[in-house]
Each structure stands twice: as C-alpha cells, then as structure tokens.
Design a protein around this motif. Structure first.
Motif, PDB file in Angstrom:
ATOM      1  N   SER A 155       0.841  -1.190   0.000  1.00 22.81           N
ATOM      2  CA  SER A 155       0.000   0.000   0.000  1.00 22.81           C
ATOM      3  C   SER A 155       0.878   1.242   0.000  1.00 22.81           C
ATOM      4  CB  SER A 155      -0.948   0.008   1.206  1.00 22.81           C
ATOM      5  OG  SER A 155      -0.213  -0.049   2.415  1.00 22.81           O
ATOM      6  N   TYR A 174      -3.717   8.160   5.655  1.00 22.89           N
ATOM      7  CA  TYR A 174      -4.611   7.351   4.828  1.00 22.89           C
ATOM      8  C   TYR A 174      -3.769   6.330   4.086  1.00 22.89           C
ATOM      9  CZ  TYR A 174      -7.990   6.065   1.182  1.00 22.89           C
ATOM     10  OH  TYR A 174      -8.812   5.367   0.325  1.00 22.89           O
ATOM     11  N   ASN A 175      -4.062   5.045   4.294  1.00 21.68           N
ATOM     12  CA  ASN A 175      -3.348   3.963   3.621  1.00 21.68           C
ATOM     13  C   ASN A 175      -4.181   3.473   2.438  1.00 21.68           C
ATOM     14  OD1 ASN A 175      -1.303   4.072   5.551  1.00 21.68           O
ATOM     15  ND2 ASN A 175      -2.333   2.596   6.882  1.00 21.68           N
ATOM     16  N   ILE A 176      -3.616   3.605   1.244  1.00 21.21           N
ATOM     17  CA  ILE A 176      -4.293   3.236   0.007  1.00 21.21           C
ATOM     18  C   ILE A 176      -3.758   1.890  -0.463  1.00 21.21           C
ATOM     19  CG2 ILE A 176      -4.813   3.949  -2.354  1.00 21.21           C
ATOM     20  CD1 ILE A 176      -3.977   6.812  -1.455  1.00 21.21           C
ATOM     21  N   SER A 199      -8.512  -0.020   2.424  1.00 18.13           N
ATOM     22  CA  SER A 199      -8.636   1.434   2.527  1.00 18.13           C
ATOM     23  C   SER A 199      -8.742   1.758   4.008  1.00 18.13           C
ATOM     24  CB  SER A 199      -9.872   1.919   1.766  1.00 18.13           C
ATOM     25  OG  SER A 199     -10.052   3.307   1.925  1.00 18.13           O
TER      26      SER A 199
END
Length: 209
Positions: A155, A174-176, A199
């Motif tokens: 990610s 925010y980890n995508i 997400s």
C-alpha cells in the motif's frame, strides 16, 4: 511469513540503531484508531461507509537527513477489514484482517513541528476471521482459511503529523491499498476476480524518546 517479518523488523531497527551514534536519530512509540474498509468492486458490503473500527500500535524511528527532511521506518500492528453487517442494539459483524505493517515514510517539515508524510508500506497478514461479537474478547470468532488471501499486502501511506516540543506528536494517515486482498489461485474462492483492496484511515498519537 513470521520469519520474514522478523528479519525485516530486525533489519530496519538494527540499521537505525547503528545510526544512533549521530544522536539525531529518535525512536518512538505510537498508537491510535483505524477506520478500515475495502475499496473496489465486487461485494456490496464494501460500500458500508462506517467500516471496521479497530486500532494500530507499534514502534518507529525518525532519521533526519536534513533540517526539513526525515525518513521514518515503522513496525505496526494494524486491525483492518470491514463491517459485514450493522445491527441495531447489537454488535456489528466484522470481517477482521489484521496485519503487521512496515511503512517507510518520507517526512517533509513544512514549518516547525508540522510535517507532510508519504511512503510505501508492506503488510504481513497475521489474523483472518469473522467476529459477530467484536466488543467481547474471544467470543464470536470464526477463523477464515488464510490460504484464500494474499498474505503480503502493499500500500501507499499519505498523511501529516505535528510534533510538539518534548516529543509528543499527533498523526493522521490514509493507507491506500495496491494489492488484491484475495488470492485468485485459491480453489473455490467466491471472491475470485474481485477487485478488493484495503482502505484505512488512521488517527494516532505518539511519543519520541
């Protein structure tokens, strides 16, 4: 898998320990809340806007490379997944996938104490289950076959932090997800071909020492 994670963790913090002779490298601990769901197409439940509420907890080291730029490796336990069902006056039913995450974050200090953050993250799956009583300990847990998941997850982390004098800091991230959560090669996988990625919004506090 656990041996691979241990080797990475030892390598990262062994490297920072050798740099500690500079007396500018700082170590720390952090923790906070996760607000996790799945992104992608394939299962309507992923559209639940509330997601799973869990936590992250771990250690970090900040390595200054200049006055305004640092590299920050971390090792975090992270509760991820999503809510399968939201029941009134009862526990939600949670799809729980927990990882040991190892982000390597680049920090750019915009002004004193405030930094923008971005970097890659690799995660190692350590728990996979459905929990229909998430507010209780060791009740309502149904283990899932780990073979249906890709046990390594990649990610990108984006966020910001503010460090106060004395070492206390706040962070938001925010980890995508970049990797598919499910392994399409697993036989009879009902999610085969589904576009499912993590997400995760994180809000945390920590202390540098």
């Amino acid at each position: 898998m656990k041996k691979s994670f241990l080797a990475i963790a030892i390598g990262l913090f062994g490297f920072t320990a050798t740099m500690n002779a500079q007396e500018s490298v700082m170590f720390g601990a952090k923790g906070g809340a996760n607000f996790a769901t799945f992104a992608g197409d394939g299962v309507n439940a992923w559209n639940d806007p509330s997601g799973r509420t869990s936590f992250h907890l771990g250690m970090l080291a900040e390595i200054p490379l200049s006055e305004r730029f640092s590299i920050q490796p971390e090792v975090l336990y992270s509760g991820q997944g999503y809510d399968i069902s939201n029941r009134n006056n009862a526990d939600d039913i949670e799809y729980q996938l927990d990882y040991i995450n190892v982000p390597v974050i680049a920090k750019v200090y915009v002004f004193d104490g405030f930094a923008l953050e971005a970097g890659p993250q690799v995660g190692f799956l350590v728990k996979s289950e459905v929990d229909y009583k998430p507010s209780t300990v060791n009740e309502g847990d149904i283990s899932l076959n780990e073979d249906q998941f890709n046990t390594v997850d990649f990610s990108v982390a984006l966020g910001a932090s503010y460090k106060f004098r004395g070492g206390f800091f706040l962070s938001g991230r925010y980890n995508i997800g970049l990797s598919d959560i499910y392994d399409d090669s697993f036989a009879n996988n009902i999610f085969s071909g589904a576009d499912a990625k993590h997400s995760v919004i994180q809000a945390g506090v920590g202390f540098m020492f």
